[in-house]
Design a protein around this motif. Structure first.
Motif, PDB file in Angstrom:
ATOM      1  N   TYR A 209       0.832  -1.212   0.000  1.00  0.00           N
ATOM      2  CA  TYR A 209       0.000   0.000   0.000  1.00  0.00           C
ATOM      3  C   TYR A 209       0.865   1.260   0.000  1.00  0.00           C
ATOM      4  CZ  TYR A 209      -3.142   3.550   1.979  1.00  0.00           C
ATOM      5  OH  TYR A 209      -3.854   4.694   2.223  1.00  0.00           O
TER       6      TYR A 209
ATOM      7  N   LYS B  94       0.529   3.768  -3.117  1.00  0.00           N
ATOM      8  CA  LYS B  94      -0.050   5.080  -2.815  1.00  0.00           C
ATOM      9  C   LYS B  94       0.765   6.210  -3.443  1.00  0.00           C
ATOM     10  CE  LYS B  94      -2.641   7.349   0.732  1.00  0.00           C
ATOM     11  NZ  LYS B  94      -3.830   7.536  -0.054  1.00  0.00           N
TER      12      LYS B  94
ATOM     13  N   SER C 132      -7.143   2.880  -1.585  1.00  0.00           N
ATOM     14  CA  SER C 132      -7.339   2.587  -0.164  1.00  0.00           C
ATOM     15  C   SER C 132      -6.618   1.292   0.207  1.00  0.00           C
ATOM     16  CB  SER C 132      -8.828   2.447   0.151  1.00  0.00           C
ATOM     17  OG  SER C 132      -9.338   1.265  -0.432  1.00  0.00           O
ATOM     18  N   LEU C 133      -6.362   1.129   1.491  1.00  0.00           N
ATOM     19  CA  LEU C 133      -5.743  -0.102   1.975  1.00  0.00           C
ATOM     20  C   LEU C 133      -6.675  -1.284   1.727  1.00  0.00           C
ATOM     21  CD1 LEU C 133      -3.435  -1.572   3.413  1.00  0.00           C
ATOM     22  CD2 LEU C 133      -4.481  -0.914   5.598  1.00  0.00           C
TER      23      LEU C 133
ATOM     24  N   THR D 144      -8.662  -1.697  -0.794  1.00  0.00           N
ATOM     25  CA  THR D 144      -8.525  -2.061  -2.213  1.00  0.00           C
ATOM     26  C   THR D 144      -7.266  -2.886  -2.422  1.00  0.00           C
ATOM     27  OG1 THR D 144      -9.755  -0.129  -2.941  1.00  0.00           O
ATOM     28  CG2 THR D 144      -8.276  -1.140  -4.555  1.00  0.00           C
TER      29      THR D 144
END
Length: 123
Positions: A25, A29, A36-37, A39
């Protein structure tokens, strides 16, 4: 294949070791700030279920993902939870059977050697 899934896959292919979803993540990101985490977790599970990547044994306490598709096993430190690959020859595992007693059909062998890594021994 969504854009987020494609970026996630590409980032994971470049990561070494056995990253956690949180580590993945953090890298994804940077490229997709809106991800999102949840996802990341969902797509990692999708990759594992489809055989793209493998989940490493839970001896280390959290989900870890494996991108190395060569036949190998793992050494897991019981203190820091570090995971290191170890080859089959180094463990002396050269002969494998496709079927085990009771008609058990082997898909793959996964050996976890649990112990204390050199760094933790020095500390």
């Amino acid at each position: 294949m969504t854009h987020q899934r494609q970026v996630l896959y590409e980032v994971m292919k470049t990561m070494h070791g056995h990253p956690s979803p949180e580590e993945v993540y953090a890298q994804v990101k940077k490229k997709v700030p809106a991800i999102s985490l949840a996802t990341v977790y969902k797509n990692i599970h999708l990759f594992v279920e489809s055989g793209v990547f493998r989940e490493v044994s839970m001896h280390h306490g959290s989900l870890r993902v494996e991108m190395n598709d060569e036949s190998h096993h793992h050494m897991v430190c019981s203190k820091c939870k570090a995971i290191t690959d170890i080859g089959e020859k180094e463990l002396g595992l050269l002969s494998k059977q496709d079927k085990l007693p009771g008609g058990f059909l082997v898909e793959r062998y996964a050996v976890d050697v649990i112990g204390i890594c050199a760094k933790c021994q020095q500390a």
